[in-house]
Design a protein around this motif. Structure first.
Motif, short mmCIF file in Angstrom:
data_model
loop_
_atom_site.label_atom_id
_atom_site.label_comp_id
_atom_site.label_asym_id
_atom_site.label_seq_id
_atom_site.Cartn_x
_atom_site.Cartn_y
_atom_site.Cartn_z
N MET A 27 0.82 -1.19 0.00
CA MET A 27 0.00 0.00 0.00
C MET A 27 0.87 1.26 0.00
N ASN A 28 2.02 1.19 0.67
CA ASN A 28 2.92 2.34 0.71
C ASN A 28 3.38 2.73 -0.70
N LEU A 29 3.56 1.73 -1.56
CA LEU A 29 3.95 2.01 -2.95
C LEU A 29 2.86 2.81 -3.66
N PHE A 30 1.60 2.47 -3.41
CA PHE A 30 0.49 3.21 -4.00
C PHE A 30 0.50 4.67 -3.57
N TYR A 31 0.67 4.92 -2.27
CA TYR A 31 0.70 6.30 -1.75
C TYR A 31 1.87 7.07 -2.36
#
Length: 142
Positions: A1-5
Motif C-alpha cells: 500500500m505504501n507504494l500506491f501512496y
C-alpha cells in the motif's frame, strides 16, 4: 500500500510541475484562476515566468524524491532523509491547506473571487491530500 501512496504523490507532483512549466512558457491555461485576489479584484501577487519555472523545478525534485523512495530510482538516501522529507512535505502542504486566514486555504475570508472557488473545491483539498499521503508514506518508512 505504501507504494500506491508514494506513486500517487509522484504523479501529483509531476502533473503540478508540468503545469508550472507550461506557465513559465507563457501558456496560461488556468494561470489567473490559480492566483489569489484582493477584495478590489487585484492580484495578491503575480508570479514571473522564472518563478513559475522554479516552482516547477521544486515540484519535479519532490517527485524524484518520492520516486526514489519506491526503489525504481536508486538514490540510496538514508531513511532519516526520507522521514525528514516526508515531514517537510506534510507540514508545508498542511499549512497551505489550512491557509493564511485571509486569502488562501480552508480558513480564507475573501470568498467572492474565482480563486476562492477553486481553492475551496480543488487547491486546498489537494494540499490536504498531499499532506495526508506524505504522512502515510512517512509511517511506512520505519
Amino acid at each position: 500500500m505504501n507504494l500506491f501512496y508514494t506513486l500517487t504523490l509522484v504523479i501529483i507532483f509531476l502533473i503540478l510541475a508540468i503545469l508550472h512549466f507550461l506557465w513559465s512558457l507563457n501558456i496560461h491555461w488556468g494561470f489567473e484562476s490559480s492566483l489569489p485576489r484582493k477584495k478590489d479584484g487585484s492580484f495578491l501577487f503575480y508570479p514571473k515566468r522564472i518563478e513559475s519555472f522554479l516552482v516547477g523545478l521544486a515540484l519535479t525534485l519532490l517527485s524524484c524524491f518520492y520516486f526514489s523512495h519506491t526503489g525504481f530510482l536508486s538514490l540510496n538516501f538514508d531513511s532519516k532523509v526520507y522521514i525528514f522529507g516526508s515531514w517537510f512535505t506534510m507540514i508545508i502542504f498542511g499549512i497551505r491547506a489550512i491557509g493564511d486566514f485571509n486569502y488562501i486555504g480552508f480558513t480564507k475570508r475573501i470568498k467572492n473571487m474565482e480563486f476562492a472557488y477553486w481553492d475551496t473545491v480543488l487547491f486546498s483539498p489537494l494540499c490536504l491530500l498531499i499532506s495526508l499521503l506524505a504522512y502515510l508514506v512517512q509511517i511506512g518508512i520505519r
